[in-house]
Design a protein around this motif. Structure first.
Motif, PDB file in Angstrom:
ATOM      1  N   LYS A 120      12.781 -54.554  -9.690  1.00 54.41           N
ATOM      2  CA  LYS A 120      12.729 -56.061 -10.467  1.00 54.41           C
ATOM      3  C   LYS A 120      11.927 -55.607 -11.838  1.00 54.41           C
ATOM      4  O   LYS A 120      11.825 -56.504 -12.731  1.00 54.41           O
ATOM      5  N   ALA A 128      18.789 -60.475 -17.643  1.00 58.34           N
ATOM      6  CA  ALA A 128      19.097 -62.032 -17.574  1.00 58.34           C
ATOM      7  C   ALA A 128      19.940 -62.329 -16.446  1.00 58.34           C
ATOM      8  O   ALA A 128      19.518 -63.135 -15.465  1.00 58.34           O
ATOM      9  N   ASN A 186      20.369 -60.777 -13.536  1.00 57.39           N
ATOM     10  CA  ASN A 186      19.668 -60.667 -12.218  1.00 57.39           C
ATOM     11  C   ASN A 186      18.305 -60.764 -11.874  1.00 57.39           C
ATOM     12  O   ASN A 186      17.620 -60.592 -11.175  1.00 57.39           O
ATOM     13  N   LYS A 187      17.974 -61.591 -13.280  1.00 58.08           N
ATOM     14  CA  LYS A 187      16.442 -62.024 -13.227  1.00 58.08           C
ATOM     15  C   LYS A 187      15.442 -60.936 -12.976  1.00 58.08           C
ATOM     16  O   LYS A 187      14.635 -61.062 -12.109  1.00 58.08           O
ATOM     17  N   ASN A 226      17.138 -63.041 -24.542  1.00 61.69           N
ATOM     18  CA  ASN A 226      17.116 -63.755 -23.381  1.00 61.69           C
ATOM     19  C   ASN A 226      15.721 -63.837 -22.930  1.00 61.69           C
ATOM     20  O   ASN A 226      14.686 -63.149 -23.492  1.00 61.69           O
ATOM     21  N   ASP A 227      15.453 -64.785 -21.960  1.00 62.28           N
ATOM     22  CA  ASP A 227      13.899 -64.869 -21.144  1.00 62.28           C
ATOM     23  C   ASP A 227      13.386 -63.705 -20.858  1.00 62.28           C
ATOM     24  O   ASP A 227      11.969 -63.581 -20.731  1.00 62.28           O
ATOM     25  N   TYR A 228      14.313 -62.948 -20.211  1.00 65.65           N
ATOM     26  CA  TYR A 228      13.666 -61.810 -19.482  1.00 65.65           C
ATOM     27  C   TYR A 228      13.416 -60.416 -20.216  1.00 65.65           C
ATOM     28  O   TYR A 228      13.143 -59.237 -19.650  1.00 65.65           O
ATOM     29  N   ASP A 230       9.545 -64.280 -13.253  1.00 65.83           N
ATOM     30  CA  ASP A 230       9.251 -65.309 -13.900  1.00 65.83           C
ATOM     31  C   ASP A 230       7.671 -65.637 -14.390  1.00 65.83           C
ATOM     32  O   ASP A 230       7.313 -65.875 -15.246  1.00 65.83           O
TER      33      ASP A 230
END
Length: 418
Positions: free
Chosen positions: A125, A144, A146-147, A164-166, A353
């Motif tokens: 991760k 993104a 696969n978060k 993106n956020d990740y 997150d």
């Protein structure tokens, strides 16, 4: 929806914080996708049969071979030193051992994506690395989708910021280079500026950045782009000279840099006007020779640029003790490790997150000095340096002339695309 509202309020708070302090950013961590989300330091079982103190597995994808292998090694050496520093020599954070798996992308986006997919499929991760900008632009969307947390390294393209956020970054971006150069140029109005670069993602990003920064100040910006595979660079040096620019901004990466500077010197470009470039690794210094005095250098980093602060000293000592040589991109790896350890300690060992939340707006001391991860777009705000080369021959070394504060070279905010 709740997360969007939360991040927006965090962005407003971070803008206030930016006016008061300087900061750096953090990112990283992981655990298999089948474990339940939890914070680092939880004890006992997580209900899936796995121990809550299971190791955090980090995939380090970088250029071990290929044109940028030297840069990749600097990054990797810095990462290992940073991991040791941030975990105080234990290799653990909040009870979790950090396990690093290295993958060679050879500067090939296809190989990088394949390696990343394999790691993600095994439950990783956290991904870090990427020396090449083209690789980073392929890795970021994968993160993104696969978060998973992705901390880009030396890749300088501005497009990584806010993608993106990740996605985070542990190095600088092209816009920061150009702002540093702009600080040296003075009034750019009606000046003719030529960007000499490779026709690559990195080179094109520099052309766009020069147009955005110096073009906005009234300069007329053009470019001369050479194929990345070109080894005879004399024709491109002649093309630059024929254009009669007031300023030449050189953006170059890789093993052909010595040939480039030889061609520019031989064709009289260095004596015809102001030439500005980024200071590359130590191996490039002897190439300049006496011509080094004709060039103005913006510097992302060189050993000693941080003023010998405690973190820089720890990095230099650790890399040297391990048999490595601190250089241009050593801090990028060191910073990435600091970010990952912080994400585990203050975020989660299983939930990307929560890692993102822990990293946004984080301020800490890095090898370059005080730094910050800007919350709204994950730009890494950091000081930049102005230098010149002094000495002769093999004894050439950079001399720090000025330090540009991180706020002075902060790229425009670009809110995350989600």
């Amino acid at each position: 929806m709740r997360r969007r509202t939360s991040r927006a309020s965090r962005s407003r708070r971070s803008l206030t914080d930016i006016r008061a302090v300087a900061v750096l950013a953090a990112a990283g961590l992981l655990l298999t996708g089948c474990t339940a989300a939890g914070t680092a330091g939880d004890s006992g079982s997580d209900g899936s049969g796995k121990s809550a103190d299971a190791p955090v597995k980090v995939g380090l994808v970088y250029s071990r071979t290929g044109l940028l292998a030297d840069y990749g090694k600097q990054y990797r050496d810095g990462f290992m030193a940073g991991l040791d520093y941030a975990t105080q020599g234990t290799g653990k954070v909040a009870g979790h051992r950090i396990e690093v798996t290295e993958q060679d992308d050879a500067g090939d986006p296809g190989k990088a994506v394949s390696a990343a997919k394999n790691l993600i499929g095994k439950g990783y991760k956290v991904l870090a690395g990427t020396t090449d900008s083209g690789v980073a632009l392929q890795m970021a969307p994968l993160a993104a989708q696969n978060k998973v947390l992705y901390v880009s390294g030396p890749a300088a393209t501005d497009a990584v910021t806010g993608i993106n956020d990740y996605t985070f970054r542990s190095g600088r971006q092209s816009y920061q280079d150009i702002l540093t150069a702009g600080a040296m140029l003075g009034d750019a109005r009606d000046k003719k500026v030529t960007v000499l670069a490779q026709d690559s993602t990195f080179g094109q990003a520099n052309v766009a950045a020069v147009k955005a920064v110096l073009g906005a100040k009234g300069a007329k910006v053009g470019s001369v782009l050479a194929p990345p595979s070109a080894t005879d660079l004399t024709p491109f040096a002649r093309q630059v000279k024929a254009g009669g620019p007031d300023l030449v901004f050189v953006a170059w990466a890789g093993s052909t840099a010595p040939a480039l500077w030889t061609a520019l010197d031989q064709q009289g470009v260095l004596g015809a006007g102001k030439v500005v470039t980024g200071l590359a690794g130590t191996a490039s210094y002897p190439v300049f020779g006496a011509a080094g005095a004709k060039v103005s250098f913006l510097a992302h980093y060189f050993p000693g640029a941080g003023g010998g602060n405690a973190v820089e000293k720890a990095m230099l000592d650790a890399v040297t003790k391990a048999g490595g040589t601190p250089d241009l991109f050593t801090p990028d790896g060191f910073t990435a490790a600091q970010m990952i350890v912080h994400a585990v300690a203050e975020g989660s060992a299983t939930d990307p997150d929560a890692m993102v939340k822990a990293l946004e707006g984080w301020t800490f001391d890095g090898a370059k000095g005080r730094q910050q991860v800007r919350a709204e777009d994950h730009a890494l705000l950091q000081p930049m340096f102005v230098a010149r080369l002094s000495g002769k021959g093999a004894a050439l070394k950079p001399e720090l002339l000025d330090t540009e504060a991180m706020d002075a070279v902060a790229p425009p905010a670009k809110p995350s695309a989600g």
